[in-house]
Motif scaffolding. Sequence first.
Motif, short mmCIF file in Angstrom:
data_model
loop_
_atom_site.label_atom_id
_atom_site.label_comp_id
_atom_site.label_asym_id
_atom_site.label_seq_id
_atom_site.Cartn_x
_atom_site.Cartn_y
_atom_site.Cartn_z
N TRP A 45 -6.94 3.56 5.38
CA TRP A 45 -6.14 2.67 6.40
C TRP A 45 -5.83 3.50 7.69
O TRP A 45 -5.78 3.08 8.78
N VAL A 67 -6.17 4.74 -0.59
CA VAL A 67 -6.47 3.53 0.12
C VAL A 67 -5.35 3.90 1.51
O VAL A 67 -5.91 3.47 2.66
N ARG A 119 -3.26 4.49 -4.52
CA ARG A 119 -2.75 4.22 -3.26
C ARG A 119 -2.94 5.13 -2.31
O ARG A 119 -2.96 4.99 -0.85
N ILE A 149 0.83 -1.18 0.06
CA ILE A 149 -0.09 -0.12 0.11
C ILE A 149 0.92 1.16 0.11
O ILE A 149 0.45 2.27 -0.91
#
Length: 449
Positions: free
Chosen positions: A352, A348, A345, A310
Motif C-alpha cells: 500500500w 500488505v 499485514r 491494515i
Amino acid sequence: MPRTASRRRLHLAAHFPGVNNTTVWTDPRSGSQIDFASFLHLARTAERGRFDFFFLAEGLRLRELKGRVHDLDVAGRPESLTVLSALAAVTERLGLAGTVSATFNEPYELARRLATLDHLSEGRAAWNVVTTSDAFTGENFRRGGFLDRADRYTRAEEFLRLARALWDSWRPDAVAADQELGRFVRPGAVGEVRHHGRHFTVQGRFTLPRSPQGHPVIIQAGDSDEGREFAAANADVIFSRHGTLEDGRAFYADVKRRLARHGREPHELKIMPAATYALGDTDAEAAENAAEIRRLQVGPQTATAFLEQIWGRDMSAHDPEGPLPDVEPAADAGISQGRVQVADRLAVAAKWRAVAEEKRLSIRDLVIEMTGRQSFVGSPETVARRMEEFVEAEAADGFILVPHLTPGGLDPFVDRVVPILQERGVFRTEYTGTTLRDHLGLAAPRRTP
C-alpha cells in the motif's frame, strides 16, 4: 446485435448487498436491509432476469472497530434461512442460497432446516458452507471459540458428510398412498443414521424425505488450499473472489484440476466470482459513474477504518484526505473484531505504501485504489461482451452480482445487460427446469452409500 456462436452459456446470481460499505447508504434510493420488501424487490428482479439464484450472506456478530460497533456496519443482520423461506412463497423458479456456518451449528438441526427450505421451494435451496474460526464470534455460542483454525475444515467436512447421510436416509419410494390410510411411510423405508465421529455423534431417523432436487446445492467460498480442496471434493458452486481475468483463469484451472482426484468432472462444479458493475450510456460515462460510486462507498470514515484494519492501530488522528503517515503497522492486529484478519499485514502495508508514494495518493484515494470493487464498467454492450469473454476464457462459469444499492441496484443490469446477453445466445431467455440443479446444469446428487 447478431447472435454469437458461443460454446458456453454463463450463469448469474444476485447477492443481496448491505455488508459494510458495499451499499451507498447516502443515496436516497437506498432502502432498508431488514424490511421484507427489500428482499422481495431484489429477488423478484433476479427472477425477472432469469437468474440462477438469490444469495444471502450471514453475520453472527456485529463487527467492532476499536471496541465499538462500526458505524458503517450493517444496521441489523436477519437470519438467512428465515428470509429465504419467506421468499420461497413469493418466487417460482429462482434458487435460494443462504450462508450458514458449519462451526456454530449442529448437523441434524441444520440439515432439517435446509431440507425444509428445499421442500418449501420445491427444490430451489442452496447452502453456502462457511467456517468460523475466531473466538470473538464464538462468544455468542455455548462452546465459544473452542475450534482451532486448523480444525475448521475437518469439522465442516464431517458436518457436510453427515448432513448428506441424513438427506439420503429416506428411500425414493418411502412415501406411499392408500385410500384408507392416506399418505404413509413404508416400513423400513427410512434408515437410521448412526454416526460417531470426531466432532459429532448422531443416532436416529431423519424427519423429511429427499427433496425434488435430491438435496440442497452446496456453495463454498474458501480460497486457502484447504478451502479449494474442500470445494473440489464437496461443492457444486464456488463463490470466488478472483475478479480479474488473469487471476480468474489461474484459480479456475487450479480448482477444476483438483476435481479428478475426487472422481468428479469439470462440469460438476461451477465457479462464480463476485462481480460488481457500473453502467452508462457510453464507456466514458460508465467510468465516471464508477468513480463516483467508489467515492461514495469510501468516505473519510471508511477510509480511516480500512487503513486501521491494515495497520492494526488507531489512525484517526490522520486526515484521510492527506498523505499516508510515516507510521509502521502494529505487531498486534486486535483493533478489529469479527472480520477475517489480513494475512501478512506487514507485506500488505508495504505494498500500500509503495502504491501511495508512486501515485501520490491520499489515504482515501489509496483505499479506493486498493479496494476497487467495480468488476465490469462500461455501456451495457461492453459489460455483456466482457462477461462473455471471461466465461469463454475459462476464468469463470458465471457471476454473483453485488449491486451498490439496496434493493433496486440490480434493476438496471436486468433491464439493460440481460437482454444483450440473451441476444448473444449466452444466457437463458426462459427457465427450462424447476430446480436450482436444473438451472445450474447439475445432475442429481449421488446417494450416500
